[in-house]
Design a protein around this motif. Structure first.
Motif, PDB file in Angstrom:
ATOM      1  N   VAL A 106      53.998 -58.945  27.801  1.00 17.43           N
ATOM      2  CA  VAL A 106      53.867 -58.671  29.231  1.00 17.43           C
ATOM      3  C   VAL A 106      53.745 -57.170  29.495  1.00 17.43           C
ATOM      4  CG1 VAL A 106      55.007 -60.782  29.998  1.00 17.43           C
ATOM      5  CG2 VAL A 106      56.384 -58.769  29.540  1.00 17.43           C
ATOM      6  N   ARG A 107      54.492 -56.371  28.745  1.00 21.40           N
ATOM      7  CA  ARG A 107      54.406 -54.918  28.929  1.00 21.40           C
ATOM      8  C   ARG A 107      53.034 -54.411  28.516  1.00 21.40           C
ATOM      9  NH1 ARG A 107      53.764 -50.450  26.882  1.00 21.40           N
ATOM     10  NH2 ARG A 107      53.427 -51.369  24.825  1.00 21.40           N
ATOM     11  N   ARG A 108      52.545 -54.858  27.362  1.00 23.39           N
ATOM     12  CA  ARG A 108      51.230 -54.414  26.890  1.00 23.39           C
ATOM     13  C   ARG A 108      50.126 -54.835  27.860  1.00 23.39           C
ATOM     14  NH1 ARG A 108      51.015 -55.819  20.386  1.00 23.39           N
ATOM     15  NH2 ARG A 108      52.611 -54.332  19.698  1.00 23.39           N
ATOM     16  N   PHE A 109      50.181 -56.096  28.280  1.00 22.66           N
ATOM     17  CA  PHE A 109      49.141 -56.587  29.184  1.00 22.66           C
ATOM     18  C   PHE A 109      49.149 -55.825  30.499  1.00 22.66           C
ATOM     19  CE2 PHE A 109      48.134 -59.478  32.762  1.00 22.66           C
ATOM     20  CZ  PHE A 109      46.769 -59.571  32.551  1.00 22.66           C
ATOM     21  N   ALA A 110      50.325 -55.645  31.087  1.00 22.41           N
ATOM     22  CA  ALA A 110      50.406 -54.965  32.377  1.00 22.41           C
ATOM     23  C   ALA A 110      49.907 -53.530  32.264  1.00 22.41           C
ATOM     24  CB  ALA A 110      51.840 -54.997  32.900  1.00 22.41           C
ATOM     25  N   ALA A 111      50.303 -52.830  31.209  1.00 20.54           N
ATOM     26  CA  ALA A 111      49.901 -51.428  31.047  1.00 20.54           C
ATOM     27  C   ALA A 111      48.387 -51.313  30.854  1.00 20.54           C
ATOM     28  CB  ALA A 111      50.631 -50.810  29.857  1.00 20.54           C
ATOM     29  N   GLU A 112      47.818 -52.149  29.994  1.00 16.82           N
ATOM     30  CA  GLU A 112      46.384 -52.077  29.747  1.00 16.82           C
ATOM     31  C   GLU A 112      45.587 -52.520  30.962  1.00 16.82           C
ATOM     32  OE1 GLU A 112      45.235 -54.044  26.145  1.00 16.82           O
ATOM     33  OE2 GLU A 112      46.849 -53.138  24.973  1.00 16.82           O
ATOM     34  N   ALA A 113      46.021 -53.568  31.622  1.00 20.77           N
ATOM     35  CA  ALA A 113      45.300 -54.063  32.790  1.00 20.77           C
ATOM     36  C   ALA A 113      45.294 -53.033  33.916  1.00 20.77           C
ATOM     37  CB  ALA A 113      45.924 -55.372  33.271  1.00 20.77           C
ATOM     38  N   ARG A 114      46.423 -52.399  34.152  1.00 22.87           N
ATOM     39  CA  ARG A 114      46.479 -51.391  35.213  1.00 22.87           C
ATOM     40  C   ARG A 114      45.592 -50.199  34.895  1.00 22.87           C
ATOM     41  NH1 ARG A 114      52.932 -52.160  35.295  1.00 22.87           N
ATOM     42  NH2 ARG A 114      53.038 -53.932  36.734  1.00 22.87           N
ATOM     43  N   ALA A 115      45.571 -49.794  33.642  1.00 16.54           N
ATOM     44  CA  ALA A 115      44.712 -48.676  33.248  1.00 16.54           C
ATOM     45  C   ALA A 115      43.243 -49.027  33.454  1.00 16.54           C
ATOM     46  CB  ALA A 115      44.968 -48.302  31.788  1.00 16.54           C
ATOM     47  N   LEU A 117      41.953 -51.476  35.457  1.00 17.63           N
ATOM     48  CA  LEU A 117      41.631 -51.732  36.861  1.00 17.63           C
ATOM     49  C   LEU A 117      41.575 -50.447  37.679  1.00 17.63           C
ATOM     50  CD1 LEU A 117      43.776 -54.947  37.464  1.00 17.63           C
ATOM     51  CD2 LEU A 117      41.282 -54.802  37.342  1.00 17.63           C
ATOM     52  N   SER A 118      42.275 -49.419  37.232  1.00 21.31           N
ATOM     53  CA  SER A 118      42.246 -48.139  37.946  1.00 21.31           C
ATOM     54  C   SER A 118      41.084 -47.264  37.518  1.00 21.31           C
ATOM     55  CB  SER A 118      43.560 -47.384  37.703  1.00 21.31           C
ATOM     56  OG  SER A 118      43.676 -46.990  36.342  1.00 21.31           O
ATOM     57  N   GLY A 119      40.292 -47.733  36.553  1.00 21.08           N
ATOM     58  CA  GLY A 119      39.145 -46.972  36.092  1.00 21.08           C
ATOM     59  C   GLY A 119      39.434 -46.034  34.946  1.00 21.08           C
ATOM     60  N   GLY A 120      40.653 -46.094  34.405  1.00 25.85           N
ATOM     61  CA  GLY A 120      40.999 -45.217  33.307  1.00 25.85           C
ATOM     62  C   GLY A 120      40.469 -45.661  31.961  1.00 25.85           C
ATOM     63  N   ALA A 121      39.999 -46.902  31.892  1.00 23.92           N
ATOM     64  CA  ALA A 121      39.438 -47.433  30.649  1.00 23.92           C
ATOM     65  C   ALA A 121      38.495 -48.575  30.998  1.00 23.92           C
ATOM     66  CB  ALA A 121      40.547 -47.928  29.720  1.00 23.92           C
ATOM     67  N   GLU A 122      37.588 -48.904  30.067  1.00 21.84           N
ATOM     68  CA  GLU A 122      36.675 -50.011  30.302  1.00 21.84           C
ATOM     69  C   GLU A 122      37.426 -51.346  30.274  1.00 21.84           C
ATOM     70  OE1 GLU A 122      33.606 -49.903  27.385  1.00 21.84           O
ATOM     71  OE2 GLU A 122      32.577 -48.193  28.280  1.00 21.84           O
ATOM     72  N   PRO A 123      37.086 -52.269  31.189  1.00 18.74           N
ATOM     73  CA  PRO A 123      37.706 -53.595  31.154  1.00 18.74           C
ATOM     74  C   PRO A 123      37.453 -54.272  29.812  1.00 18.74           C
ATOM     75  CG  PRO A 123      36.541 -53.265  33.216  1.00 18.74           C
ATOM     76  CD  PRO A 123      36.172 -52.114  32.325  1.00 18.74           C
ATOM     77  N   HIS A 157      42.387 -60.542  38.634  1.00 15.64           N
ATOM     78  CA  HIS A 157      41.695 -59.282  38.872  1.00 15.64           C
ATOM     79  C   HIS A 157      41.023 -58.777  37.593  1.00 15.64           C
ATOM     80  CE1 HIS A 157      43.883 -58.914  42.757  1.00 15.64           C
ATOM     81  NE2 HIS A 157      42.807 -58.218  43.080  1.00 15.64           N
ATOM     82  N   MET A 158      41.686 -58.992  36.462  1.00  7.65           N
ATOM     83  CA  MET A 158      41.079 -58.596  35.199  1.00  7.65           C
ATOM     84  C   MET A 158      39.815 -59.403  34.914  1.00  7.65           C
ATOM     85  SD  MET A 158      42.209 -56.043  33.505  1.00  7.65           S
ATOM     86  CE  MET A 158      41.361 -56.461  31.976  1.00  7.65           C
ATOM     87  N   MET A 159      39.858 -60.706  35.132  1.00  9.29           N
ATOM     88  CA  MET A 159      38.679 -61.542  34.922  1.00  9.29           C
ATOM     89  C   MET A 159      37.508 -61.066  35.776  1.00  9.29           C
ATOM     90  SD  MET A 159      40.192 -65.421  34.779  1.00  9.29           S
ATOM     91  CE  MET A 159      41.697 -65.807  33.893  1.00  9.29           C
ATOM     92  N   GLU A 160      37.788 -60.778  37.035  1.00 14.87           N
ATOM     93  CA  GLU A 160      36.725 -60.333  37.937  1.00 14.87           C
ATOM     94  C   GLU A 160      36.177 -58.970  37.527  1.00 14.87           C
ATOM     95  OE1 GLU A 160      38.848 -62.712  41.653  1.00 14.87           O
ATOM     96  OE2 GLU A 160      38.833 -60.515  41.606  1.00 14.87           O
ATOM     97  N   ALA A 161      37.064 -58.068  37.113  1.00 14.12           N
ATOM     98  CA  ALA A 161      36.620 -56.739  36.681  1.00 14.12           C
ATOM     99  C   ALA A 161      35.772 -56.821  35.416  1.00 14.12           C
ATOM    100  CB  ALA A 161      37.827 -55.836  36.453  1.00 14.12           C
ATOM    101  N   ILE A 162      36.182 -57.654  34.470  1.00  8.64           N
ATOM    102  CA  ILE A 162      35.426 -57.802  33.222  1.00  8.64           C
ATOM    103  C   ILE A 162      34.077 -58.443  33.502  1.00  8.64           C
ATOM    104  CG2 ILE A 162      35.377 -58.990  31.002  1.00  8.64           C
ATOM    105  CD1 ILE A 162      38.445 -58.649  30.932  1.00  8.64           C
TER     106      ILE A 162
END
Length: 241
Positions: A106-115, A117-123, A157-162
């Motif tokens: 959960v920690r890994r997913f939340a951290a990567e997803a937020r990064a 979704l905020s544009g800090g990394a490619e989906p 939100h991740m599905m839609e962004a990807i």
């Protein structure tokens, strides 16, 4: 009777991994650790919600009885957890936390997803796979239901962004598949339907886009008595060049 202190033994374990999507599992140094139900609930609560006050934890996990009894159960559970896995639950600045030697999905997913979704990394579909599955299926605590919905929203939100990222790159087949997964997860979610329609339009499949729109229109109208937004309607019925 266990001691009243929650101080952990001085020699913590080497490395742990906590899995909560799809069910509770704790591994420490490569071996699966069997925790009692109460201990699982405590560790999961801290892993999902982060550092917490003792009063909040006791109320969330054992709030069906007197406060003094809930606090006693919390102390006993901490002792049992740390007796089995030294240092697993510890105190930091007055808050209880899961020790740093334990990572979690959960920690890994939340951290990567937020990064992402905020544009800090490619989906990334790898992030989506990391967060696949329901959070703690079968657990019906109020706090679990709340967190389950929170992570579901992050997953959607991740599905839609990807899907949008892959559509822009021209990978229409994979983009459409992921967008349809979002629709399956929440059929009445307009942004998920829009992701599907966007892929169809990008491919030039206007009939497919119109068919998806009409399907969504009929489902919305029959189930909750509303229609798709004007912006979605304009997207589908906009004049083509």
């Amino acid at each position: 009777m266990p001691p009243r202190t929650s101080a952990a033994p001085q020699k913590p374990a080497g490395h742990g991994m906590l899995t909560l999507f799809g069910g509770f599992q704790l591994q420490v140094d490569g071996a699966v650790v069997k925790l009692a139900v109460g201990a699982q609930r405590l560790v999961a609560f801290l892993a999902v919600g982060g550092p917490s006050l003792r009063t909040r934890i006791a109320s969330a996990l054992w709030g069906d009885g007197p406060e003094h009894r809930a606090q006693a159960r919390l102390r006993t559970t901490i002792w049992r957890v740390n007796n089995l896995v030294p240092g697993l639950v510890t105190s930091r600045q007055g808050l209880l936390v899961v020790a740093d030697f334990v990572d979690s999905d959960v920690r890994r997913f939340a951290a990567e997803a937020r990064a992402q979704l905020s544009g800090g990394a490619e989906p990334s579909t790898a992030t989506l796979e990391l967060g696949a599955g329901e959070l703690l299926p079968g657990w019906e605590d109020d706090w679990v239901r709340f967190e389950r919905d929170r992570f579901k929203q992050l997953q959607l939100h991740m599905m839609e962004a990807i899907a949008a990222f892959l559509r822009a790159r021209g990978d229409y087949g994979i983009a459409l598949d992921i967008a349809l997964h979002a629709v399956r997860a929440d059929p009445l979610r307009e942004s998920a339907r829009r992701a599907v329609i966007d892929v169809h339009l990008a491919e030039g499949n206007h009939v497919e886009a119109l068919r998806e729109y009409r399907r969504f229109h009929n489902e919305l109208l029959s189930q909750i008595g509303v229609r798709p937004s004007r912006s979605l309607s304009q997207l589908v019925f906009a004049p083509t060049a």
